[in-house]
Design a protein around this motif. Sequence first.
Motif, PDB file in Angstrom:
ATOM      1  N   GLY A  90       0.823  -1.209   0.000  1.00 42.01           N
ATOM      2  CA  GLY A  90       0.000   0.000   0.000  1.00 42.01           C
ATOM      3  C   GLY A  90       0.855   1.256   0.000  1.00 42.01           C
ATOM      4  N   VAL A  91       1.888   1.271   0.823  1.00 41.33           N
ATOM      5  CA  VAL A  91       2.786   2.435   0.864  1.00 41.33           C
ATOM      6  C   VAL A  91       3.519   2.588  -0.464  1.00 41.33           C
ATOM      7  N   ILE A  92       4.009   1.474  -0.994  1.00 37.95           N
ATOM      8  CA  ILE A  92       4.682   1.535  -2.298  1.00 37.95           C
ATOM      9  C   ILE A  92       3.706   2.019  -3.371  1.00 37.95           C
ATOM     10  N   GLY A  93       2.503   1.463  -3.345  1.00 41.81           N
ATOM     11  CA  GLY A  93       1.489   1.862  -4.325  1.00 41.81           C
ATOM     12  C   GLY A  93       1.126   3.324  -4.226  1.00 41.81           C
ATOM     13  N   PHE A  94       1.134   3.869  -3.008  1.00 45.59           N
ATOM     14  CA  PHE A  94       0.797   5.275  -2.821  1.00 45.59           C
ATOM     15  C   PHE A  94       1.765   6.175  -3.581  1.00 45.59           C
ATOM     16  N   PHE A  95       3.041   5.789  -3.601  1.00 44.49           N
ATOM     17  CA  PHE A  95       4.031   6.615  -4.295  1.00 44.49           C
ATOM     18  C   PHE A  95       4.080   6.323  -5.785  1.00 44.49           C
ATOM     19  N   VAL A  96       3.727   5.111  -6.190  1.00 44.83           N
ATOM     20  CA  VAL A  96       3.742   4.756  -7.607  1.00 44.83           C
ATOM     21  C   VAL A  96       2.515   5.334  -8.318  1.00 44.83           C
ATOM     22  N   VAL A  97       1.349   5.148  -7.719  1.00 44.54           N
ATOM     23  CA  VAL A  97       0.096   5.670  -8.271  1.00 44.54           C
ATOM     24  C   VAL A  97      -0.567   6.517  -7.177  1.00 44.54           C
ATOM     25  N   PRO A  98      -0.291   7.825  -7.150  1.00 45.22           N
ATOM     26  CA  PRO A  98      -0.795   8.662  -6.060  1.00 45.22           C
ATOM     27  C   PRO A  98      -2.310   8.514  -5.839  1.00 45.22           C
ATOM     28  N   MET A  99      -2.663   8.486  -4.584  1.00 43.42           N
ATOM     29  CA  MET A  99      -4.026   8.417  -4.055  1.00 43.42           C
ATOM     30  C   MET A  99      -4.666   7.034  -4.202  1.00 43.42           C
ATOM     31  N   VAL A 100      -4.761   6.491  -5.387  1.00 45.26           N
ATOM     32  CA  VAL A 100      -5.416   5.178  -5.545  1.00 45.26           C
ATOM     33  C   VAL A 100      -4.445   4.022  -5.335  1.00 45.26           C
ATOM     34  N   GLY A 101      -3.162   4.312  -5.316  1.00 46.88           N
ATOM     35  CA  GLY A 101      -2.174   3.259  -5.143  1.00 46.88           C
ATOM     36  C   GLY A 101      -2.196   2.634  -3.764  1.00 46.88           C
ATOM     37  N   LEU A 102      -2.573   3.403  -2.753  1.00 46.46           N
ATOM     38  CA  LEU A 102      -2.623   2.874  -1.397  1.00 46.46           C
ATOM     39  C   LEU A 102      -3.643   1.751  -1.265  1.00 46.46           C
ATOM     40  N   PRO A 103      -4.906   1.981  -1.617  1.00 50.92           N
ATOM     41  CA  PRO A 103      -5.853   0.861  -1.498  1.00 50.92           C
ATOM     42  C   PRO A 103      -5.550  -0.281  -2.470  1.00 50.92           C
ATOM     43  N   LEU A 104      -5.084   0.058  -3.678  1.00 50.60           N
ATOM     44  CA  LEU A 104      -4.762  -1.006  -4.636  1.00 50.60           C
ATOM     45  C   LEU A 104      -3.593  -1.859  -4.150  1.00 50.60           C
ATOM     46  N   GLY A 105      -2.566  -1.214  -3.633  1.00 49.55           N
ATOM     47  CA  GLY A 105      -1.421  -1.944  -3.104  1.00 49.55           C
ATOM     48  C   GLY A 105      -1.804  -2.792  -1.897  1.00 49.55           C
ATOM     49  N   PHE A 106      -2.664  -2.249  -1.045  1.00 54.54           N
ATOM     50  CA  PHE A 106      -3.121  -2.995   0.124  1.00 54.54           C
ATOM     51  C   PHE A 106      -3.862  -4.264  -0.299  1.00 54.54           C
ATOM     52  N   VAL A 107      -4.792  -4.115  -1.233  1.00 55.61           N
ATOM     53  CA  VAL A 107      -5.563  -5.268  -1.720  1.00 55.61           C
ATOM     54  C   VAL A 107      -4.633  -6.291  -2.355  1.00 55.61           C
ATOM     55  N   LEU A 108      -3.749  -5.835  -3.202  1.00 55.19           N
ATOM     56  CA  LEU A 108      -2.827  -6.745  -3.871  1.00 55.19           C
ATOM     57  C   LEU A 108      -1.936  -7.480  -2.867  1.00 55.19           C
ATOM     58  N   GLY A 109      -1.409  -6.757  -1.895  1.00 54.88           N
ATOM     59  CA  GLY A 109      -0.538  -7.370  -0.900  1.00 54.88           C
ATOM     60  C   GLY A 109      -1.246  -8.424  -0.071  1.00 54.88           C
ATOM     61  N   VAL A 110      -2.440  -8.101   0.403  1.00 56.92           N
ATOM     62  CA  VAL A 110      -3.200  -9.071   1.209  1.00 56.92           C
ATOM     63  C   VAL A 110      -3.576 -10.279   0.356  1.00 56.92           C
ATOM     64  N   TYR A 111      -4.037 -10.025  -0.855  1.00 61.51           N
ATOM     65  CA  TYR A 111      -4.478 -11.129  -1.712  1.00 61.51           C
ATOM     66  C   TYR A 111      -3.323 -12.075  -2.058  1.00 61.51           C
ATOM     67  N   VAL A 112      -2.202 -11.519  -2.470  1.00 63.17           N
ATOM     68  CA  VAL A 112      -1.062 -12.361  -2.861  1.00 63.17           C
ATOM     69  C   VAL A 112      -0.558 -13.168  -1.662  1.00 63.17           C
ATOM     70  N   CYS A 113      -0.473 -12.532  -0.517  1.00 64.83           N
ATOM     71  CA  CYS A 113       0.005 -13.244   0.671  1.00 64.83           C
ATOM     72  C   CYS A 113      -0.973 -14.340   1.087  1.00 64.83           C
ATOM     73  N   GLU A 114      -2.249 -14.030   1.091  1.00 62.22           N
ATOM     74  CA  GLU A 114      -3.249 -15.037   1.460  1.00 62.22           C
ATOM     75  C   GLU A 114      -3.305 -16.158   0.421  1.00 62.22           C
ATOM     76  N   LEU A 115      -3.115 -15.828  -0.847  1.00 64.43           N
ATOM     77  CA  LEU A 115      -3.095 -16.850  -1.891  1.00 64.43           C
ATOM     78  C   LEU A 115      -1.898 -17.773  -1.703  1.00 64.43           C
TER      79      LEU A 115
END
Length: 161
Positions: A90-115
């Motif tokens: 989420g933090v990485i996503g925030f800097f890569v894609v401002p504003m929407v990167g935080l929730p997108l990175g969070f979702v991706l991180g949780v999903y990949v780890c849980e998968l």
Amino acid sequence: MSIGGTILVGLAIIIGLIGVFVPLLPGTLLIFVAIAVWAVIEHNVVSWIVLGVVTIVLGASLLAKYLWPAQRLRASDIGRWAMVAGAILGVIGFFVVPMVGLPLGFVLGVYVCELAVRRDRARAWAATVLALKSAALSVGVELTGALIAAAVWLTGVLLTQ
């Protein structure tokens, strides 16, 4: 306090309310500091009572913001590593894609780890949705506390005029 000063405090509170949603702005802290400055400048019984109530409300909301969602996540068997991965991406996503990167990175991180842990897409996605709901609950609790603090301040302003 002058009308201009009261308006500046009100603007700081509005920016603080926006800061509940925008990660770079310290929303709750900004609201508290603005109301504390108002109380110090007003320096009367009402302003000190307002500051005391706001301190209790914001303190309770920050405590609930962290404890309530964490309790839900522990009860749902979502691993800590999934949350850590979500936070990091989420933090990485925030800097890569401002504003929407935080929730997108969070979702991706949780999903990949849980998968990786569950090896089942449906269960990994269900865990991700629950993590998102917990994050939304956290923001909702903080926003509720911030709105109550703003209402208490506004009541104090009206009582001191």
